[in-house]
Design a protein around this motif. Structure first.
Motif, short mmCIF file in Angstrom:
data_model
loop_
_atom_site.label_atom_id
_atom_site.label_comp_id
_atom_site.label_asym_id
_atom_site.label_seq_id
_atom_site.Cartn_x
_atom_site.Cartn_y
_atom_site.Cartn_z
N GLU A 90 0.82 -1.20 0.00
CA GLU A 90 0.00 0.00 0.00
C GLU A 90 0.86 1.26 0.00
O GLU A 90 0.42 2.31 -0.47
CB GLU A 90 -0.93 -0.01 1.22
N ALA A 91 2.07 1.14 0.52
CA ALA A 91 2.98 2.29 0.57
C ALA A 91 3.79 2.43 -0.72
O ALA A 91 4.67 3.29 -0.80
CB ALA A 91 3.93 2.15 1.76
N GLY A 92 3.51 1.58 -1.71
CA GLY A 92 4.19 1.69 -2.99
C GLY A 92 5.41 0.80 -3.13
O GLY A 92 6.22 1.00 -4.04
N ASP A 93 5.54 -0.19 -2.25
CA ASP A 93 6.72 -1.06 -2.25
C ASP A 93 6.42 -2.41 -2.90
O ASP A 93 7.14 -3.39 -2.67
CB ASP A 93 7.19 -1.27 -0.81
N THR A 94 5.36 -2.48 -3.70
CA THR A 94 4.94 -3.75 -4.29
C THR A 94 6.06 -4.43 -5.08
O THR A 94 6.26 -5.64 -4.98
CB THR A 94 3.72 -3.54 -5.20
N ALA A 95 6.77 -3.66 -5.89
CA ALA A 95 7.80 -4.24 -6.74
C ALA A 95 8.87 -4.93 -5.91
O ALA A 95 9.34 -6.03 -6.26
CB ALA A 95 8.42 -3.17 -7.63
N ALA A 96 9.30 -4.32 -4.81
CA ALA A 96 10.33 -4.91 -3.96
C ALA A 96 9.82 -6.19 -3.30
O ALA A 96 10.55 -7.18 -3.19
CB ALA A 96 10.79 -3.92 -2.91
#
Length: 242
Positions: A90-96
Motif C-alpha cells: 500500500e505504501a508503494g513497495d509492491t515491486a520490492a
C-alpha cells in the motif's frame, strides 16, 4: 501471523499505525505519543495499548522505560508478516515485495518439487490433482488465488518434511499479493505449467520436477514484472529485476 486489519476498533488501530510506520510517516526511533495518537484516532488508551502489543509482536515498535514506545529499525520488522507485506504494498513497495518473493521461491520451490517427486504418496497426488481442478474451474481473481495457494500448499506437504510444509506461513502472504496482481491483469491459463510439475512428481522424476517448477516460477516472475512495467513507474522498473 494472521492479519488484524478490519477487526473492529482494535484492528483499525493496528492497521492505521502499522501503515504509518511502514510508509515512513513515523520514522525509526520516533517516539509515539499515545495520548496524541488516541485523540487523532478517537480511540481509548486500552485499544492503543492492545494495538501496540500486536505491532511489537510484528517487530515494528518497542516500549522501554524512560523512553516510551518508539518505532524500531526496519531490520527488526517481521517482513514475512501478512500485514507488513500488505502495508508495504500500500505504501508503494509492491515491486520490492514481489522481487523478494520471486527470489525466495526460486531458491526453495524447485528443491521442494524435487523432494516431493521422491516422497509423494497417493494422497499427495490426489490433493495436487484436486488443486489443478480448482484452478481449471476458478472464476474470478479470488478463486484463482485460492486454487493456486492450495496447489502450493499441497506441493510443500508432499515433501513430508514438517518444516518445509510450514513454509506456506511466509510464502502465502506475498504469493497472494502477486497472484492478485497478475490474475487481475493476465488471461494466461496457469494450469498447463502447474500440471507439468505434477506429472513429473507423479512420475517420481526429481530432476524433471525441479526443472518444471523453475520454468513455472520464471513465467510467474515475468508476468509480475510485465504488470508492474505497464504502470510506467520508473522506480518500480528499477526495483524489479529479471
Amino acid at each position: 501471523m494472521s492479519g488484524y486489519s478490519g477487526r473492529g476498533v482494535h484492528g483499525q488501530v493496528v492497521a492505521a499505525l502499522g501503515a504509518r510506520i511502514v510508509s515512513g510517516e513515523l520514522g525509526r526511533g520516533d517516539v509515539i505519543d499515545l495520548a496524541a495518537l488516541g485523540r487523532d484516532l478517537d480511540v481509548s488508551m486500552t485499544a492503543l495499548r492492545e494495538a501496540m502489543k500486536v505491532l511489537a509482536a510484528k517487530g515494528l515498535v518497542e516500549a522501554r522505560q524512560k523512553r516510551g514506545t518508539y518505532v524500531r529499525d526496519r531490520e527488526h520488522w517481521n517482513l514475512l508478516d501478512s500485514d507488513v507485506i500488505r502495508w508495504r504494498s500500500e505504501a508503494g513497495d509492491t515491486a520490492a515485495v514481489l522481487r523478494d518473493l520471486a527470489e525466495v521461491r526460486s531458491v526453495v520451490e524447485p528443491a521442494v518439487a524435487s523432494m516431493a517427486a521422491l516422497r509423494r504418496d497417493e494422497h499427495d497426488l490426489a490433493e495436487l490433482d484436486a488443486a489443478l481442478e480448482d484452478m481449471r474451474g476458478a472464476v474470478g481473481a479470488a478463486a484463482e488465488v485460492a486454487a493456486d495457494l492450495r496447489w502450493h500448499r499441497a506441493m510443500l506437504r508432499a515433501t513430508h518434511n514438517e518444516m518445509l510444509a510450514r513454509m506456506d506461513v511466509f510464502i502465502e502472504p506475498a504469493l497472494r499479493l502477486r497472484d492478485a496482481l497478475v490474475h487481475e491483469s493476465s488471461a494466461d491459463d496457469p494450469v498447463p505449467s502447474h500440471a507439468v510439475v505434477v506429472e513429473a512428481v507423479r512420475g517420481q522424476d526429481p530432476a524433471a520436477a525441479a526443472a518444471a517448477m523453475t520454468s513455472l516460477l520464471d513465467k510467474a516472475a515475468q508476468d509480475a514484472a510485465g504488470v508492474l512495467g505497464h504502470s510506467g513507474d520508473a522506480e518500480e522498473k528499477e526495483t524489479v529485476s529479471e
